[in-house]
Design an enzyme around this catalytic site. Structure first.
Site, PDB file in Angstrom:
ATOM      1  N   LYS A  83      30.973  36.318  80.701  1.00  0.00           N
ATOM      2  CA  LYS A  83      30.180  36.406  79.470  1.00  0.00           C
ATOM      3  C   LYS A  83      28.755  35.922  79.703  1.00  0.00           C
ATOM      4  O   LYS A  83      27.815  36.439  79.103  1.00  0.00           O
ATOM      5  CB  LYS A  83      30.847  35.617  78.332  1.00  0.00           C
ATOM      6  N   LYS A 138      39.645  46.294  78.754  1.00  0.00           N
ATOM      7  CA  LYS A 138      40.464  46.036  77.556  1.00  0.00           C
ATOM      8  C   LYS A 138      39.719  46.395  76.278  1.00  0.00           C
ATOM      9  O   LYS A 138      38.487  46.333  76.223  1.00  0.00           O
ATOM     10  CB  LYS A 138      40.948  44.578  77.539  1.00  0.00           C
ATOM     11  N   LYS A 164      36.455  43.565  70.614  1.00  0.00           N
ATOM     12  CA  LYS A 164      35.611  43.603  69.412  1.00  0.00           C
ATOM     13  C   LYS A 164      34.151  43.749  69.783  1.00  0.00           C
ATOM     14  O   LYS A 164      33.368  44.298  69.030  1.00  0.00           O
ATOM     15  CB  LYS A 164      35.762  42.306  68.610  1.00  0.00           C
TER      16      LYS A 164
HETATM   17  N1  AQP Z   1      42.835  44.525  74.198  1.00  0.00           N
HETATM   18  C1  AQP Z   1      43.701  43.570  73.959  1.00  0.00           C
HETATM   19  N2  AQP Z   1      45.011  43.757  74.244  1.00  0.00           N
HETATM   20  C2  AQP Z   1      45.917  42.784  73.992  1.00  0.00           C
HETATM   21  N3  AQP Z   1      45.611  41.605  73.435  1.00  0.00           N
HETATM   22  C3  AQP Z   1      44.319  41.387  73.113  1.00  0.00           C
HETATM   23  N4  AQP Z   1      43.683  40.337  72.550  1.00  0.00           N
HETATM   24  C4  AQP Z   1      42.365  40.610  72.432  1.00  0.00           C
HETATM   25  N5  AQP Z   1      42.122  41.841  72.923  1.00  0.00           N
HETATM   26  C5  AQP Z   1      43.303  42.345  73.350  1.00  0.00           C
HETATM   27  C6  AQP Z   1      44.352  39.107  72.129  1.00  0.00           C
HETATM   28  O1  AQP Z   1      43.877  38.748  70.839  1.00  0.00           O
HETATM   29  C7  AQP Z   1      43.857  37.324  70.755  1.00  0.00           C
HETATM   30  C8  AQP Z   1      42.572  36.811  70.221  1.00  0.00           C
HETATM   31  O2  AQP Z   1      41.454  37.324  70.810  1.00  0.00           O
HETATM   32  P1  AQP Z   1      40.030  36.688  70.501  1.00  0.00           P
HETATM   33  O3  AQP Z   1      39.381  37.386  69.394  1.00  0.00           O
HETATM   34  O4  AQP Z   1      40.117  35.217  70.327  1.00  0.00           O
HETATM   35  O5  AQP Z   1      39.234  36.886  71.809  1.00  0.00           O
HETATM   36  P2  AQP Z   1      39.239  38.011  72.844  1.00  0.00           P
HETATM   37  O6  AQP Z   1      40.484  37.978  73.660  1.00  0.00           O
HETATM   38  O7  AQP Z   1      37.950  37.840  73.579  1.00  0.00           O
HETATM   39  O8  AQP Z   1      39.245  39.337  71.945  1.00  0.00           O
HETATM   40  P3  AQP Z   1      38.164  40.450  71.880  1.00  0.00           P
HETATM   41  O9  AQP Z   1      38.550  41.482  70.923  1.00  0.00           O
HETATM   42  O10 AQP Z   1      37.816  40.944  73.273  1.00  0.00           O
HETATM   43  O11 AQP Z   1      36.951  39.662  71.258  1.00  0.00           O
HETATM   44  P4  AQP Z   1      35.481  39.516  71.758  1.00  0.00           P
HETATM   45  O12 AQP Z   1      35.014  40.910  72.067  1.00  0.00           O
HETATM   46  O13 AQP Z   1      34.779  38.913  70.584  1.00  0.00           O
HETATM   47  O14 AQP Z   1      35.459  38.610  72.958  1.00  0.00           O
HETATM   48  C9  AQP Z   1      44.138  36.764  72.137  1.00  0.00           C
HETATM   49  O15 AQP Z   1      45.486  36.323  72.150  1.00  0.00           O
HETATM   50  C10 AQP Z   1      43.945  37.939  73.032  1.00  0.00           C
HETATM   51  O16 AQP Z   1      44.753  37.868  74.204  1.00  0.00           O
END
Ligand code: AQP
Length: 337
Positions: free
Chosen positions: A113, A200, A203
């Site tokens: 990041k 993956k 968001k």
């Molecule tokens: N693509 C994914 N497949 C399976 N599990 C996922 N999680 C996120 N993306 C996937 C699971 O969602 C939970 C919370 O995620 P988070 O919002 O705390 O952070 P993250 O993993 O960084 O999710 P994002 O969507 O990628 O957010 P951003 O883009 O803001 O960093 C976790 O249990 C994660 O494993």
């Protein structure tokens, strides 16, 4: 022995997507029946990357509404907002002061990041895993559901609890903090981007076509699936390393249709993309429809949602305050008279 305690959360960094649901929240719903479950909206984590203050409160509320709409039951689970329990910030500070800097500098997520942010990278982003450790350790969590990407952070939380707090300020008979274990989740529901089967669904991906959010209307879902990246081959299959998009879309179909992997693979083995994509769109729309309806009901009548978060905050604060006090005492702070 009581039921094992579990803690987890999602950042309100934008609209929740299929990955957040299938990879996390769906499993939480199962866990709440036989575990003592705490689920928070981790808004303090959301500000470790640049954020829009106009959206933070709204995204926090909608994330909580989606937790409930996906099936978290406030009778069974403590649902709350992280920043409303002040002990998270306090324990984070106490842990900061005993965590070696080089433990944080080697965290893969920070390196990834930070690369994207150049000179603007905040101390908060480096500190993200310590805040996550505080979240977990505050509740004496026995188990933490983690995907592959969060394993390193949980390992750090364990090291902080064991090597830095218990070893220095506790004793073997009376440890200060419980050392949590990772909970390996059933069938790898790692949902990949619709535009690149090797990264993956996320968001923060600037391309909105890469993800289906839980609140996308049916037409938008159909449009995104129609445009999803495919390959020139006919027939869908699992496990072919040269066809990551096929693996991802077939996996989504298996989960969203409720048919399971074997039946889905059999059904789609000879299908062309023109036949498969409408089928996947239909299954996605049908799976999200009840969530969207329940979400609308919670947002239309905010009083219920607000009551859930108020109760959650009270329950969470009681546990968290007792634990942070224990850490304060063990570190030698003067107690208020
Ligand atoms: N693509 C994914 N497949 C399976 N599990 C996922 N999680 C996120 N993306 C996937 C699971 O969602 C939970 C919370 O995620 P988070 O919002 O705390 O952070 P993250 O993993 O960084 O999710 P994002 O969507 O990628 O957010 P951003 O883009 O803001 O960093 C976790 O249990 C994660 O494993």
């Amino acid at each position: 022995m009581g039921r094992p305690r579990v803690l987890s959360g999602v950042q309100p960094t934008g609209a929740l997507h299929l990955g957040n649901w299938l990879g996390a929240i769906r499993n939480w719903v199962d866990l709440q029946n036989d575990h003592d479950t705490f689920f928070c909206v981790v808004d303090l984590h959301a500000v470790t990357v640049p954020h829009d203050p106009q959206r933070l409160a709204h995204d926090t509320l909608t994330t909580a509404a989606l937790y409930l709409a996906c099936g978290l039951d406030p009778e069974k689970s403590t649902v709350f907002v992280q920043s409303q329990v002040a002990a998270h910030s306090e324990l984070c500070w106490l842990l900061n002061c005993i965590t070696p800097l080089n433990w944080l500098e080697r965290m893969i997520q920070f390196k990834e990041k930070a690369l994207k942010q150049g000179d603007n990278v905040s101390v908060g982003l480096l500190d993200y895993p310590v805040l996550m450790a505080a979240d977990i350790l505050l509740y004496d969590a026995d188990l933490v559901p983690v995907g592959e990407d969060q394993k390193q952070h949980l390992e750090l939380a364990r090291d902080i609890a064991q090597q830095r707090i218990n070893a220095r300020f506790g004793s073997e008979e009376t440890p200060v903090l419980k050392v949590p274990k990772p909970m390996i989740l059933k069938e790898g529901a790692r949902v990949m981007s619709l535009t690149d089967g090797r990264s993956k669904m996320s968001k923060s991906d600037p391309n909105e076509g890469s993800r289906i959010t839980l609140l996308d209307p049916p037409e938008l879902i159909t449009k995104k699936i129609k445009k999803a990246k495919t390959d020139p081959e006919r027939g869908l299959e699992f496990g072919n390393p040269d066809r990551p998009e096929t693996d991802n879309l077939l996996g989504l179909y298996a989960l969203l249709s409720g048919k399971g992997r074997e039946a889905a693979a059999q059904e789609c083995a000879d299908m062309g993309w023109g036949q498969f994509k409408p089928l996947l769109a239909e299954a996605t729309v049908a799976a999200l429809e009840p969530i969207q309806q329940r979400y609308k009901a919670f947002m239309d009548d905010r009083s219920q949602l607000e009551a859930v978060l108020r109760n959650g905050r009270e329950r969470a604060s009681a546990v968290a305050e007792a634990n942070v006090q224990r850490v304060r005492r063990s570190m030698g702070f003067l107690s208020p008279s």
